[in-house]
Design a protein around this motif. Structure first.
Motif, PDB file in Angstrom:
ATOM      1  N   TYR A 189       0.893  -1.174  -0.063  1.00 59.21           N
ATOM      2  CA  TYR A 189      -0.102   0.138   0.118  1.00 59.21           C
ATOM      3  C   TYR A 189       0.922   1.166   0.435  1.00 59.21           C
ATOM      4  O   TYR A 189       1.958   0.752   0.834  1.00 59.21           O
ATOM      5  CB  TYR A 189      -0.735  -0.074   1.537  1.00 59.21           C
ATOM      6  CG  TYR A 189      -1.561  -1.768   1.469  1.00 59.21           C
ATOM      7  CD1 TYR A 189      -2.741  -1.287   0.728  1.00 59.21           C
ATOM      8  CD2 TYR A 189      -1.479  -2.375   2.274  1.00 59.21           C
ATOM      9  CE1 TYR A 189      -3.386  -2.400   0.858  1.00 59.21           C
ATOM     10  CE2 TYR A 189      -2.288  -2.920   1.865  1.00 59.21           C
ATOM     11  CZ  TYR A 189      -3.240  -3.821   1.323  1.00 59.21           C
ATOM     12  OH  TYR A 189      -4.361  -4.617   1.467  1.00 59.21           O
ATOM     13  N   ALA A 190       0.742   2.062  -0.630  1.00 57.46           N
ATOM     14  CA  ALA A 190       1.457   3.246  -0.924  1.00 57.46           C
ATOM     15  C   ALA A 190       1.176   3.858   0.104  1.00 57.46           C
ATOM     16  O   ALA A 190      -0.022   4.230   0.563  1.00 57.46           O
ATOM     17  CB  ALA A 190       0.767   3.890  -2.259  1.00 57.46           C
ATOM     18  N   PRO A 191       2.202   4.680   1.140  1.00 58.48           N
ATOM     19  CA  PRO A 191       1.638   5.749   2.332  1.00 58.48           C
ATOM     20  C   PRO A 191       0.782   6.943   1.564  1.00 58.48           C
ATOM     21  O   PRO A 191       1.746   7.186   1.062  1.00 58.48           O
ATOM     22  CB  PRO A 191       2.742   5.954   2.751  1.00 58.48           C
ATOM     23  CG  PRO A 191       4.015   6.124   1.358  1.00 58.48           C
ATOM     24  CD  PRO A 191       3.563   4.607   0.468  1.00 58.48           C
ATOM     25  N   ILE A 192      -0.314   6.793   2.535  1.00 56.72           N
ATOM     26  CA  ILE A 192      -1.284   8.699   2.660  1.00 56.72           C
ATOM     27  C   ILE A 192      -1.728   9.221   3.512  1.00 56.72           C
ATOM     28  O   ILE A 192      -1.864   7.536   4.472  1.00 56.72           O
ATOM     29  CB  ILE A 192      -1.992   7.994   0.978  1.00 56.72           C
ATOM     30  CG1 ILE A 192      -3.214   7.301   1.310  1.00 56.72           C
ATOM     31  CG2 ILE A 192      -1.833   8.209  -0.147  1.00 56.72           C
ATOM     32  CD1 ILE A 192      -4.330   7.222   0.460  1.00 56.72           C
TER      33      ILE A 192
ATOM     34  N   ALA B 168      -8.744  -1.077   4.285  1.00 57.63           N
ATOM     35  CA  ALA B 168      -8.603  -0.949   6.215  1.00 57.63           C
ATOM     36  C   ALA B 168      -7.123  -1.226   6.391  1.00 57.63           C
ATOM     37  O   ALA B 168      -6.219  -0.581   7.350  1.00 57.63           O
ATOM     38  CB  ALA B 168      -9.720  -2.085   6.502  1.00 57.63           C
ATOM     39  N   ARG B 169      -6.277  -2.111   5.904  1.00 56.43           N
ATOM     40  CA  ARG B 169      -5.294  -2.816   5.878  1.00 56.43           C
ATOM     41  C   ARG B 169      -4.742  -1.757   4.798  1.00 56.43           C
ATOM     42  O   ARG B 169      -3.027  -1.734   5.708  1.00 56.43           O
ATOM     43  CB  ARG B 169      -5.529  -4.019   5.036  1.00 56.43           C
ATOM     44  CG  ARG B 169      -5.357  -5.372   5.603  1.00 56.43           C
ATOM     45  CD  ARG B 169      -5.673  -6.302   4.256  1.00 56.43           C
ATOM     46  NE  ARG B 169      -5.551  -7.666   5.431  1.00 56.43           N
ATOM     47  CZ  ARG B 169      -6.239  -8.715   4.478  1.00 56.43           C
ATOM     48  NH1 ARG B 169      -6.709  -8.682   2.860  1.00 56.43           N
ATOM     49  NH2 ARG B 169      -5.920 -10.126   5.115  1.00 56.43           N
ATOM     50  N   ALA B 170      -5.175  -1.065   3.643  1.00 53.90           N
ATOM     51  CA  ALA B 170      -4.035   0.865   4.236  1.00 53.90           C
ATOM     52  C   ALA B 170      -4.256   1.601   5.087  1.00 53.90           C
ATOM     53  O   ALA B 170      -3.327   2.317   4.888  1.00 53.90           O
ATOM     54  CB  ALA B 170      -4.250   0.813   2.454  1.00 53.90           C
TER      55      ALA B 170
ATOM     56  N   GLN C 274      -9.327  -9.740  -4.623  1.00 57.97           N
ATOM     57  CA  GLN C 274      -8.598 -10.693  -3.276  1.00 57.97           C
ATOM     58  C   GLN C 274      -7.159 -10.027  -3.623  1.00 57.97           C
ATOM     59  O   GLN C 274      -6.916  -9.477  -2.355  1.00 57.97           O
ATOM     60  CB  GLN C 274      -9.035 -11.554  -3.957  1.00 57.97           C
ATOM     61  CG  GLN C 274     -10.274 -12.627  -3.549  1.00 57.97           C
ATOM     62  CD  GLN C 274      -9.792 -13.392  -3.743  1.00 57.97           C
ATOM     63  OE1 GLN C 274      -9.397 -14.484  -4.032  1.00 57.97           O
ATOM     64  NE2 GLN C 274     -11.550 -13.949  -3.616  1.00 57.97           N
ATOM     65  N   ASN C 275      -6.394  -9.359  -4.538  1.00 60.65           N
ATOM     66  CA  ASN C 275      -5.568  -9.259  -4.781  1.00 60.65           C
ATOM     67  C   ASN C 275      -4.643  -7.335  -5.163  1.00 60.65           C
ATOM     68  O   ASN C 275      -3.402  -7.174  -4.592  1.00 60.65           O
ATOM     69  CB  ASN C 275      -4.447  -9.892  -5.904  1.00 60.65           C
ATOM     70  CG  ASN C 275      -4.131 -11.582  -5.630  1.00 60.65           C
ATOM     71  OD1 ASN C 275      -4.391 -11.914  -4.898  1.00 60.65           O
ATOM     72  ND2 ASN C 275      -4.537 -11.955  -6.864  1.00 60.65           N
ATOM     73  N   GLY C 276      -6.047  -7.065  -5.023  1.00 53.25           N
ATOM     74  CA  GLY C 276      -5.869  -5.657  -4.904  1.00 53.25           C
ATOM     75  C   GLY C 276      -5.310  -5.027  -6.181  1.00 53.25           C
ATOM     76  O   GLY C 276      -4.493  -3.944  -6.894  1.00 53.25           O
TER      77      GLY C 276
ATOM     78  N   ALA D  99      -8.656   4.808  -3.844  1.00 47.40           N
ATOM     79  CA  ALA D  99      -9.087   3.919  -4.403  1.00 47.40           C
ATOM     80  C   ALA D  99      -8.068   2.905  -4.739  1.00 47.40           C
ATOM     81  O   ALA D  99      -7.780   1.577  -5.119  1.00 47.40           O
ATOM     82  CB  ALA D  99      -9.565   3.971  -5.298  1.00 47.40           C
ATOM     83  N   MET D 100      -6.300   3.508  -4.593  1.00 45.99           N
ATOM     84  CA  MET D 100      -4.889   2.468  -5.545  1.00 45.99           C
ATOM     85  C   MET D 100      -5.458   1.100  -3.912  1.00 45.99           C
ATOM     86  O   MET D 100      -4.090   0.322  -4.480  1.00 45.99           O
ATOM     87  CB  MET D 100      -4.565   3.804  -5.378  1.00 45.99           C
ATOM     88  CG  MET D 100      -4.310   4.220  -6.542  1.00 45.99           C
ATOM     89  SD  MET D 100      -3.939   3.602  -8.300  1.00 45.99           S
ATOM     90  CE  MET D 100      -2.942   2.328  -8.422  1.00 45.99           C
ATOM     91  N   ALA D 101      -5.890   1.371  -3.049  1.00 48.57           N
ATOM     92  CA  ALA D 101      -5.479   0.360  -1.845  1.00 48.57           C
ATOM     93  C   ALA D 101      -5.954  -1.004  -2.357  1.00 48.57           C
ATOM     94  O   ALA D 101      -5.457  -2.260  -2.251  1.00 48.57           O
ATOM     95  CB  ALA D 101      -6.237   0.427  -1.337  1.00 48.57           C
ATOM     96  N   TYR D 102      -7.008  -0.608  -3.788  1.00 50.78           N
ATOM     97  CA  TYR D 102      -6.849  -2.303  -4.224  1.00 50.78           C
ATOM     98  C   TYR D 102      -7.208  -1.707  -5.517  1.00 50.78           C
ATOM     99  O   TYR D 102      -8.180  -2.712  -6.367  1.00 50.78           O
ATOM    100  CB  TYR D 102      -8.726  -2.161  -3.469  1.00 50.78           C
ATOM    101  CG  TYR D 102      -9.695  -1.044  -3.904  1.00 50.78           C
ATOM    102  CD1 TYR D 102     -10.862  -1.038  -5.018  1.00 50.78           C
ATOM    103  CD2 TYR D 102      -9.979  -0.809  -2.871  1.00 50.78           C
ATOM    104  CE1 TYR D 102     -11.535  -0.074  -5.181  1.00 50.78           C
ATOM    105  CE2 TYR D 102     -11.059  -0.087  -3.118  1.00 50.78           C
ATOM    106  CZ  TYR D 102     -11.582   0.801  -4.697  1.00 50.78           C
ATOM    107  OH  TYR D 102     -12.738   1.635  -4.584  1.00 50.78           O
TER     108      TYR D 102
END
Length: 299
Positions: free
Chosen positions: A7-10, A32-34, A141-143, A163-166
């Motif tokens: 996940y990119a840090p934002i 959530a994981r991001a 599932q893999n984002g 939205a880049m989280a997934y």
């Protein structure tokens, strides 16, 4: 095969997610994981309870409650009517959203409903982005989904990094409705590709060829495609209990054909493949993967 998503840090956002089906459940999980603060709503409460147990966050009893205080409200439901049911009315998301918030619709729906709901949102000081996705349940599932968006550029800029989280790509393609129209283009392409691949594999099998070997060879040439690489081998194995269901594809192709009647486009192959999918449904394959088109040719 499930991959590990980076996940990119934002900065964390407060978000809501409406609809926790085979796509929405993992998509909301990636948010959530991001690190985002996620409140979920699902028509069947048991799925919301399960999601919170798996990912944390909160669940709400109505879309309006889920949307309260959210910067962005995401949704992924079944069709136009399902979308209206979670957006409009006293308990709909728009009733609970704060001024300046953005609603992002990942449902594959009509361009007309996107324009309709965008106008309603705008009248309330809100933004609406139509953002259907491609990549199927494995992509969710893999984002690594591909997200096709229509709407206001300023609102899109708020949504894209979240939205880049997934997703592997989130792209603005034009004004409201452009995302849904782009998804129709995607489904038209896939329908034709799968019919061609079905005919090719059935032909090769009738000719007595080792089709796994053949696919390995032609996949290195001009016939290469995602469908050939990922669905060709499973078609050879006669496996279809996974992936994007025929019932869903027929819904999507219906949207394509309706839009074509409005804009004057000619879709002869798409209309034919839609009827082939009807044959698959009649064989009891409504929940088979879309690559099951080959079943019509192997009798």
């Amino acid at each position: 095969m499930t991959q590990t998503k980076t996940y990119a840090p934002i900065a964390p956002h407060r978000v809501a997610f409406l609809g926790l089906g085979v796509m929405g459940h993992p998509m909301a999980g990636h948010l959530a994981r991001a690190g985002h603060r996620v409140t979920v709503y699902n028509r069947s409460e048991a799925k919301a309870v399960q999601w919170v147990q798996q990912y944390g966050g909160e669940r709400a009893a109505t879309p309006a409650q889920a949307a309260r205080d959210a910067d962005i409200v995401f949704a992924c439901v079944g069709n136009d009517d399902d979308l209206r049911s979670v957006v409009l009315g006293e308990q709909g998301a728009l009733a609970g959203m704060k001024p300046g918030a953005v609603f992002v619709d990942h449902t594959t729906a009509s361009a007309d409903v996107a324009r309709e709901l965008s106008a309603v949102a705008q009248a309330r000081g809100l933004s609406f982005i139509d953002a259907p996705v491609s990549g199927g349940n494995l992509g969710a599932q893999n984002g690594v989904l591909t997200v096709m968006c229509g709407g206001d550029a300023e609102a899109f800029a708020k949504v894209q990094p979240v939205a880049m989280a997934y997703a592997k790509a989130v792209t603005l393609l034009g004004a409201s409705g452009a995302g849904q129209l782009a998804k129709m283009v995607n489904q038209i392409c896939i329908a034709g590709l799968l019919q061609g691949l079905s005919e090719a594999i059935a032909f090769g099998q009738k000719a007595g060829l080792d089709m796994n070997a053949v696919l390995g060879v032609i996949g290195k040439g001009a016939a290469q495609s995602w469908q050939l690489e990922h669905r060709g081998p499973t078609m050879v194995e006669d496996r279809f209990d996974f992936g994007f269901a025929v019932d869903w594809m027929r819904k999507d192709l219906g949207l394509c054909l309706d839009e074509a009647r409005r804009n004057g486009a000619r879709l002869p192959v798409t209309a034919l493949v839609d009827q082939f999918y009807a044959d698959v449904q009649a064989q009891g394959g409504g929940r088979w993967d879309t690559s099951s088109l080959i079943r019509r040719l192997l009798g």
